[in-house]
Design a protein around this motif. Sequence first.
Motif, PDB file in Angstrom:
ATOM      1  N   ASN A   1      41.629  35.109  48.082  1.00 43.16           N
ATOM      2  CA  ASN A   1      39.962  35.338  47.539  1.00 43.16           C
ATOM      3  C   ASN A   1      39.914  35.775  46.004  1.00 43.16           C
ATOM      4  N   THR A   2      40.748  35.509  45.183  1.00 44.92           N
ATOM      5  CA  THR A   2      40.720  35.687  43.792  1.00 44.92           C
ATOM      6  C   THR A   2      40.948  34.461  43.142  1.00 44.92           C
ATOM      7  N   GLU A   3      39.943  34.126  42.077  1.00 44.18           N
ATOM      8  CA  GLU A   3      40.293  32.942  41.304  1.00 44.18           C
ATOM      9  C   GLU A   3      41.322  33.181  40.193  1.00 44.18           C
ATOM     10  N   ILE A   4      42.420  32.414  40.132  1.00 44.22           N
ATOM     11  CA  ILE A   4      43.548  32.785  39.246  1.00 44.22           C
ATOM     12  C   ILE A   4      43.412  31.769  38.305  1.00 44.22           C
ATOM     13  N   GLY A   5      42.464  30.625  38.401  1.00 48.37           N
ATOM     14  CA  GLY A   5      42.614  29.734  37.097  1.00 48.37           C
ATOM     15  C   GLY A   5      41.627  28.512  37.405  1.00 48.37           C
ATOM     16  N   SER A   6      41.250  27.688  36.637  1.00 48.20           N
ATOM     17  CA  SER A   6      40.552  26.479  37.024  1.00 48.20           C
ATOM     18  C   SER A   6      40.820  25.522  35.841  1.00 48.20           C
TER      19      SER A   6
ATOM     20  N   LEU B   1      34.028  17.594  37.443  1.00 50.41           N
ATOM     21  CA  LEU B   1      35.416  17.181  37.001  1.00 50.41           C
ATOM     22  C   LEU B   1      35.697  18.064  36.126  1.00 50.41           C
ATOM     23  N   ARG B   2      35.019  19.051  35.641  1.00 48.71           N
ATOM     24  CA  ARG B   2      35.476  19.953  34.624  1.00 48.71           C
ATOM     25  C   ARG B   2      35.627  21.326  35.012  1.00 48.71           C
ATOM     26  N   ASN B   3      35.246  21.724  36.405  1.00 53.61           N
ATOM     27  CA  ASN B   3      35.233  23.069  36.975  1.00 53.61           C
ATOM     28  C   ASN B   3      36.010  23.211  38.361  1.00 53.61           C
ATOM     29  N   ILE B   4      37.422  23.015  38.297  1.00 55.22           N
ATOM     30  CA  ILE B   4      37.982  23.090  39.929  1.00 55.22           C
ATOM     31  C   ILE B   4      38.630  24.229  39.588  1.00 55.22           C
ATOM     32  N   SER B   5      38.087  25.107  40.682  1.00 53.56           N
ATOM     33  CA  SER B   5      38.748  26.525  40.601  1.00 53.56           C
ATOM     34  C   SER B   5      39.930  26.766  41.563  1.00 53.56           C
ATOM     35  N   LEU B   6      41.061  27.396  41.255  1.00 53.94           N
ATOM     36  CA  LEU B   6      42.306  27.593  42.294  1.00 53.94           C
ATOM     37  C   LEU B   6      42.092  29.298  42.637  1.00 53.94           C
ATOM     38  N   LYS B   7      41.899  29.470  44.100  1.00 51.63           N
ATOM     39  CA  LYS B   7      41.773  30.605  44.257  1.00 51.63           C
ATOM     40  C   LYS B   7      43.050  31.062  45.259  1.00 51.63           C
ATOM     41  N   ARG B   8      43.656  32.236  45.096  1.00 54.27           N
ATOM     42  CA  ARG B   8      44.620  32.655  45.890  1.00 54.27           C
ATOM     43  C   ARG B   8      44.313  34.260  46.065  1.00 54.27           C
TER      44      ARG B   8
ATOM     45  N   ILE C   1      50.504  24.970  42.885  1.00 49.64           N
ATOM     46  CA  ILE C   1      49.887  25.536  44.137  1.00 49.64           C
ATOM     47  C   ILE C   1      50.930  26.016  45.087  1.00 49.64           C
ATOM     48  N   GLN C   2      50.315  27.224  45.814  1.00 47.70           N
ATOM     49  CA  GLN C   2      51.214  27.911  46.612  1.00 47.70           C
ATOM     50  C   GLN C   2      50.686  27.849  47.835  1.00 47.70           C
ATOM     51  N   SER C   3      51.292  28.291  48.921  1.00 41.80           N
ATOM     52  CA  SER C   3      50.848  28.222  50.509  1.00 41.80           C
ATOM     53  C   SER C   3      49.695  29.081  50.498  1.00 41.80           C
ATOM     54  N   GLY C   4      48.419  28.668  51.179  1.00 45.41           N
ATOM     55  CA  GLY C   4      47.261  29.286  51.437  1.00 45.41           C
ATOM     56  C   GLY C   4      46.447  29.061  50.637  1.00 45.41           C
ATOM     57  N   ASP C   5      46.609  28.482  49.414  1.00 44.59           N
ATOM     58  CA  ASP C   5      45.740  28.562  48.170  1.00 44.59           C
ATOM     59  C   ASP C   5      44.379  27.788  48.496  1.00 44.59           C
ATOM     60  N   VAL C   6      43.413  28.011  47.900  1.00 47.29           N
ATOM     61  CA  VAL C   6      42.236  27.122  47.994  1.00 47.29           C
ATOM     62  C   VAL C   6      41.733  26.602  46.639  1.00 47.29           C
ATOM     63  N   LEU C   7      41.561  25.362  46.909  1.00 44.16           N
ATOM     64  CA  LEU C   7      40.985  24.486  45.510  1.00 44.16           C
ATOM     65  C   LEU C   7      39.492  24.433  46.004  1.00 44.16           C
ATOM     66  N   LEU C   8      38.812  24.913  45.079  1.00 44.58           N
ATOM     67  CA  LEU C   8      37.293  24.633  45.203  1.00 44.58           C
ATOM     68  C   LEU C   8      36.633  23.751  43.960  1.00 44.58           C
TER      69      LEU C   8
END
Length: 195
Positions: free
Chosen positions: A68-73, A59-66, A91-98
């Motif tokens: 293939n680069t992490e732009i925030g968590s 719950l403390r570390n959810i990464s936002l990747k755009r 969020i933007q199109s194609g983003d990944v939440l890890l």
Amino acid sequence: IAEATLIGTKISLSSSRLRTIQIFILGNSKNPGSYTVTPLSTISNVIFSTGGPLKSGSLRNISLKRSNTEIGSLDLYDLLINGNTNDDLRIQSGDVLLVNPVGSRVKIWGNVKRPAIYELLDGESFSNLLNFASGLSCGADTSRLTLSRINDRGQREFKDFSSDELRNTELKDSDEIFVHDLSQKSKNEIKIIGA
């Protein structure tokens, strides 16, 4: 440019449908996969609407990747406990939440306002844990908090501390802290009756 005014006329515009974007939720999510969301969605919106992390998920570390680069968590504790929305990025199109794996978990119970098992990040202390638990109850015995910890042999050991002593003690995964009541008798008493 010509301007026209119509007296007594009201114009009401509404958008029946917002365009949508495609994003991905991966890692330790209860429902990983591809999702279609509105472009106004933030990390927390998507995490809450898709069921959140698994027990093994942080719950403390959810990464936002755009790209293939992490732009925030996002640290959901910071959002939910402190009301800090700075890291709840759009969020933007194609983003990944890890949803990354969960970190160390420590249980605090007894005379605290919000007893639970909390996830601690590296460098966080008893003070952080106490903040997550909303502090001690009014009947808490600050001179007697019991820390139980699994030793090298896999057995749980118990040791009493004052709250000041615990502030300087490093907490580890699977630790448990019990905050005693001021009027509570020792749990280590043994009574033998009879012949």
